[in-house]
Design a protein around this motif. Structure first.
Motif, PDB file in Angstrom:
ATOM      1  N   SER A 191     132.648  47.662 105.051  1.00 41.92           N
ATOM      2  CA  SER A 191     131.525  48.575 105.221  1.00 41.92           C
ATOM      3  C   SER A 191     130.993  49.030 103.864  1.00 41.92           C
ATOM      4  O   SER A 191     131.775  49.357 102.955  1.00 41.92           O
ATOM      5  CB  SER A 191     131.978  49.785 106.047  1.00 41.92           C
ATOM      6  N   ASP A 192     129.671  49.037 103.728  1.00 43.04           N
ATOM      7  CA  ASP A 192     128.960  49.486 102.518  1.00 43.04           C
ATOM      8  C   ASP A 192     128.953  48.467 101.386  1.00 43.04           C
ATOM      9  O   ASP A 192     128.195  48.630 100.427  1.00 43.04           O
ATOM     10  CB  ASP A 192     129.515  50.810 101.983  1.00 43.04           C
TER      11      ASP A 192
ATOM     12  N   THR B 293     128.874  44.603 112.583  1.00 43.62           N
ATOM     13  CA  THR B 293     128.461  44.809 113.980  1.00 43.62           C
ATOM     14  C   THR B 293     126.957  44.994 114.125  1.00 43.62           C
ATOM     15  O   THR B 293     126.408  44.828 115.213  1.00 43.62           O
ATOM     16  CB  THR B 293     129.180  46.042 114.561  1.00 43.62           C
ATOM     17  N   GLU B 294     126.281  45.332 113.018  1.00 41.77           N
ATOM     18  CA  GLU B 294     124.837  45.517 113.055  1.00 41.77           C
ATOM     19  C   GLU B 294     124.087  44.284 112.548  1.00 41.77           C
ATOM     20  O   GLU B 294     122.867  44.311 112.369  1.00 41.77           O
ATOM     21  CB  GLU B 294     124.448  46.737 112.227  1.00 41.77           C
ATOM     22  N   GLY B 295     124.839  43.195 112.307  1.00 38.08           N
ATOM     23  CA  GLY B 295     124.211  41.959 111.864  1.00 38.08           C
ATOM     24  C   GLY B 295     123.927  41.885 110.378  1.00 38.08           C
ATOM     25  O   GLY B 295     123.250  40.957 109.916  1.00 38.08           O
ATOM     26  N   VAL B 296     124.462  42.820 109.591  1.00 39.31           N
ATOM     27  CA  VAL B 296     124.251  42.814 108.140  1.00 39.31           C
ATOM     28  C   VAL B 296     125.351  41.978 107.491  1.00 39.31           C
ATOM     29  O   VAL B 296     126.541  42.149 107.790  1.00 39.31           O
ATOM     30  CB  VAL B 296     124.279  44.249 107.582  1.00 39.31           C
ATOM     31  N   THR B 297     124.973  41.070 106.608  1.00 40.11           N
ATOM     32  CA  THR B 297     125.941  40.222 105.911  1.00 40.11           C
ATOM     33  C   THR B 297     126.624  41.009 104.800  1.00 40.11           C
ATOM     34  O   THR B 297     125.956  41.579 103.928  1.00 40.11           O
ATOM     35  CB  THR B 297     125.253  38.979 105.315  1.00 40.11           C
ATOM     36  N   ARG B 298     127.952  41.021 104.846  1.00 41.61           N
ATOM     37  CA  ARG B 298     128.732  41.762 103.851  1.00 41.61           C
ATOM     38  C   ARG B 298     129.947  40.930 103.426  1.00 41.61           C
ATOM     39  O   ARG B 298     130.418  40.073 104.181  1.00 41.61           O
ATOM     40  CB  ARG B 298     129.221  43.090 104.429  1.00 41.61           C
ATOM     41  N   PRO B 299     130.508  41.193 102.239  1.00 41.38           N
ATOM     42  CA  PRO B 299     131.764  40.540 101.854  1.00 41.38           C
ATOM     43  C   PRO B 299     132.894  40.976 102.783  1.00 41.38           C
ATOM     44  O   PRO B 299     132.949  42.135 103.216  1.00 41.38           O
ATOM     45  CB  PRO B 299     132.015  41.046 100.435  1.00 41.38           C
ATOM     46  N   THR B 300     133.765  40.052 103.104  1.00 36.38           N
ATOM     47  CA  THR B 300     134.974  40.414 103.837  1.00 36.38           C
ATOM     48  C   THR B 300     135.985  41.019 102.863  1.00 36.38           C
ATOM     49  O   THR B 300     135.817  40.946 101.638  1.00 36.38           O
ATOM     50  CB  THR B 300     135.604  39.187 104.496  1.00 36.38           C
ATOM     51  N   LEU B 301     137.036  41.612 103.410  1.00 37.28           N
ATOM     52  CA  LEU B 301     138.075  42.162 102.538  1.00 37.28           C
ATOM     53  C   LEU B 301     138.686  41.056 101.684  1.00 37.28           C
ATOM     54  O   LEU B 301     138.883  41.232 100.470  1.00 37.28           O
ATOM     55  CB  LEU B 301     139.152  42.851 103.375  1.00 37.28           C
ATOM     56  N   GLY B 302     138.986  39.906 102.305  1.00 35.95           N
ATOM     57  CA  GLY B 302     139.551  38.794 101.543  1.00 35.95           C
ATOM     58  C   GLY B 302     138.597  38.298 100.478  1.00 35.95           C
ATOM     59  O   GLY B 302     139.005  37.979  99.348  1.00 35.95           O
ATOM     60  N   GLY B 303     137.313  38.207 100.815  1.00 34.80           N
ATOM     61  CA  GLY B 303     136.325  37.769  99.839  1.00 34.80           C
ATOM     62  C   GLY B 303     136.193  38.736  98.683  1.00 34.80           C
ATOM     63  O   GLY B 303     136.092  38.336  97.513  1.00 34.80           O
TER      64      GLY B 303
END
Length: 579
Positions: free
Chosen positions: A162-163, A208-218
């Protein structure tokens, strides 16, 4: 367990003056104690253990008057089957001891897929136990949560942060990763854009809102500064001048180095390894290729230990406030991370070629293709080779093998600093008067003398095949110099009481005043009231050494316990008359 083996085990209990972590003794004169069910749960949720019924701990482990062995055996078998969930499959037998009969139950560790084992009448969250020193402790909600996640595959490293945005990834490292996987696996990644490849590698994902974000692993692999979002997902390093945090030289510094390392995992590994090596010395050893100079802890060993801790730690929300903690003492290096071993892997499995199980599969996959800044090597070049590499390098350098300690919430690697077979140890081995011992038996005995746990896995890590490892340990037991504790598959081996006593020439303590009693007394010198476990942490001594020191100090009036022997609130403090 045979009568002679039980006799040596009880002698060890009498010497310690209390139960051991994996040995519980109860009288049972008035019937099967209710607390037995807690112990069965605790042993099943840990590494197993031995339950002895028919002896009185408060009377130096003498046979309990009025004990009915056959009735207690039947009651114990019924409790194992009916009162625990899942049922406990224990090996229960009646054994002759000091002209009477006692009941001995060998309880094995429960398969991780079915933990926790709990007392059915109390329910899972009130009836699940683990061992805490020589007693049983109820599992916390967090510990039960970790056992539940161990049944399946956690996905914490796959979830978008998130963020965080794409701008939080290092663009150069992302490009290098994409180029590498395109070259290595053209069929899987040919014709895909950089974003598509990063998505396929789980470096990025939609929230969940369709925004592309880095994963924790990434973020942990390629992020510019992951600690912006998770301040404690880093490494802390402290180097102390003594054998414990409290062992400070007069007018000396409290610590020699103290820092934390932030950034993505590749940068953390490089910087941490450099800091550790800067605080260690170089020594020489001779191998088949001649004389060689190495650090006290070979660089490759340190790198694998740090990388493994960051790769395999628990990244669930419960643990994100806890860093990987690395502590360097004058006699050992300790690497600790949140979360115990994952999956069906046990401590005895560690070191086997191809043995692997990770709670963080996305991170494990990425770190095979992400480079270390200093060397350009991959963080994890060959998955499942980390611990075998550590063992191989330590054997080559003539160093003791590391100790592995896995608990539900914590995994710890301890690497001793000194040579295992020094002159004093060789003199002790000679003093045993045992003819025909192999070199690996010598090493095993030296490990036990140093207070470290020896198992079948230890012998395999010394280079023996499984059947040979079992044979050599059994030979030590048959000679009467070693005691086996625990169920066969999870057995550990300790020096028999008479073996643990050194020859007369070795009885004098070093002039430096570094005996176990001195270290324990010094740890209590500031007026603290400390538990046995606290004292283990402060002094760096093993469980057995702390117990023996406490017994001696209490007998000589130098310390006072604050609660009865079986109380979980039992602490120790220095008496006013102690120096």
């Amino acid at each position: 367990m045979g009568g002679s083996e039980l006799k040596r085990l009880v002698a060890l209990l009498r010497q310690a003056g209390t139960d051991l972590e994996d040995v519980e003794v109860k009288a049972g004169s008035g019937g099967l104690p209710k607390s037995v069910r807690d112990t069965l749960s605790a042993f099943s949720n840990g590494r197993g253990g031995t339950l002895i019924l028919g002896l009185e701990e408060e009377h130096a482990f003498r046979p309990a008057p009025g004990f009915n062995a056959s009735r207690i055996r039947d009651a114990l078998a019924a409790a194992c089957n009916d009162d625990l969930h899942p049922p406990v499959r224990a090996e229960i037998e009646i054994v002759e001891f000091e002209d009477t009969l006692v009941v001995v139950a060998e309880v094995g560790e429960l398969d991780p897929r079915f933990k926790p084992c709990y007392v059915a009448a109390r329910g899972e969250y009130n009836g699940s136990f683990t061992r805490g020193g020589d007693g049983d402790r109820r599992l916390t909600d967090f510990e039960i949560h970790l056992l539940h996640t161990n049944r399946g595959q956690p996905d914490d490293d796959r979830r978008p942060v998130s963020d965080a945005t794409m701008a939080d990834l290092d663009p150069l490292e992302s490009q290098l990763l994409v180029a590498r996987v395109r070259q290595r696996q053209p069929r899987a990644f040919a014709g895909l854009s950089e974003e598509q490849i990063l998505r396929r590698l789980n470096v990025i994902a939609d929230d969940t809102e369709g925004v592309t974000r880095p994963t924790l692993g990434g973020l942990l692999s390629l992020g510019a500064y992951p600690q912006q979002f998770f301040p404690q997902l880093n490494v802390t390093f402290v180097a102390y001048p003594g054998v414990s945090a409290q062992d400070i030289p007069t007018n000396g510094p409290r610590f020699l180095d103290n820092r934390s390392f932030d950034g993505p995992i590749p940068a953390i590994v490089d910087e941490t390894v450099s800091a550790i090596l800067r605080n260690t010395s170089v020594r020489s050893f001779v191998d088949g290729r001649g004389r060689a100079d190495v650090y006290d802890y070979p660089a490759e060993v340190v790198r694998e230990a740090v990388a493994n801790a960051l790769l395999h730690r628990d990244y669930s929300p419960y643990s994100r406030g806890t860093p990987v903690q690395i502590t360097l003492y004058v006699d050992r290096l300790v690497v600790a991370n949140p979360g115990g071993l994952f999956g069906a892997i046990t401590e005895d499995d560690l070191g086997g070629e191809g043995v692997t199980s990770t709670r963080n599969p996305v991170l494990a996959k990425l770190l095979q293709d992400v480079r270390l800044p200093e060397t350009g090597r991959m963080v994890c070049e060959n998955r499942a080779s980390g611990i075998p590499t550590m063992l191989r390098e330590l054997r080559r350098a003539g160093s003791p093998l590391p100790e592995f300690h896995s608990r539900i919430t914590r995994f710890k690697v301890i690497m001793p600093r000194h040579a295992l077979l020094d002159d004093e140890t060789m003199a002790w081995l000679t003093g045993l008067g045992q003819v025909g011992l192999s070199s690996t038996q010598h090493l095993a005995l030296a490990e036990m003398r140093a207070g470290r746990t020896v198992t079948n896995g230890t012998m395999r890590n010394l280079g023996l095949e499984a059947h040979r490892a079992t044979s050599e340990l059994s030979d030590l037991v048959n000679r009467g110099i070693v005691v086996r504790v625990g169920e066969r598959r999870h057995a550990r081996y300790l020096l028999a009481p008479e073996t643990a006593t050194p020859p007369p020439a070795l009885l004098a303590e070093p002039a430096t005043g570094s005996s176990a009693e001195d270290l324990v007394s010094r740890a209590l010198a500031d007026g603290s009231e400390l538990s046995r476990r606290d004292l283990e942490e402060r002094t760096g001594l093993s469980y057995m050494k702390v117990l023996r020191a406490l017994k001696t100090l209490e007998a000589t009036g130098q310390i006072t316990p604050t609660a009865p022997a079986r109380s979980p609130m039992r602490r120790y403090r220095r008496t006013s008359s102690a120096g």
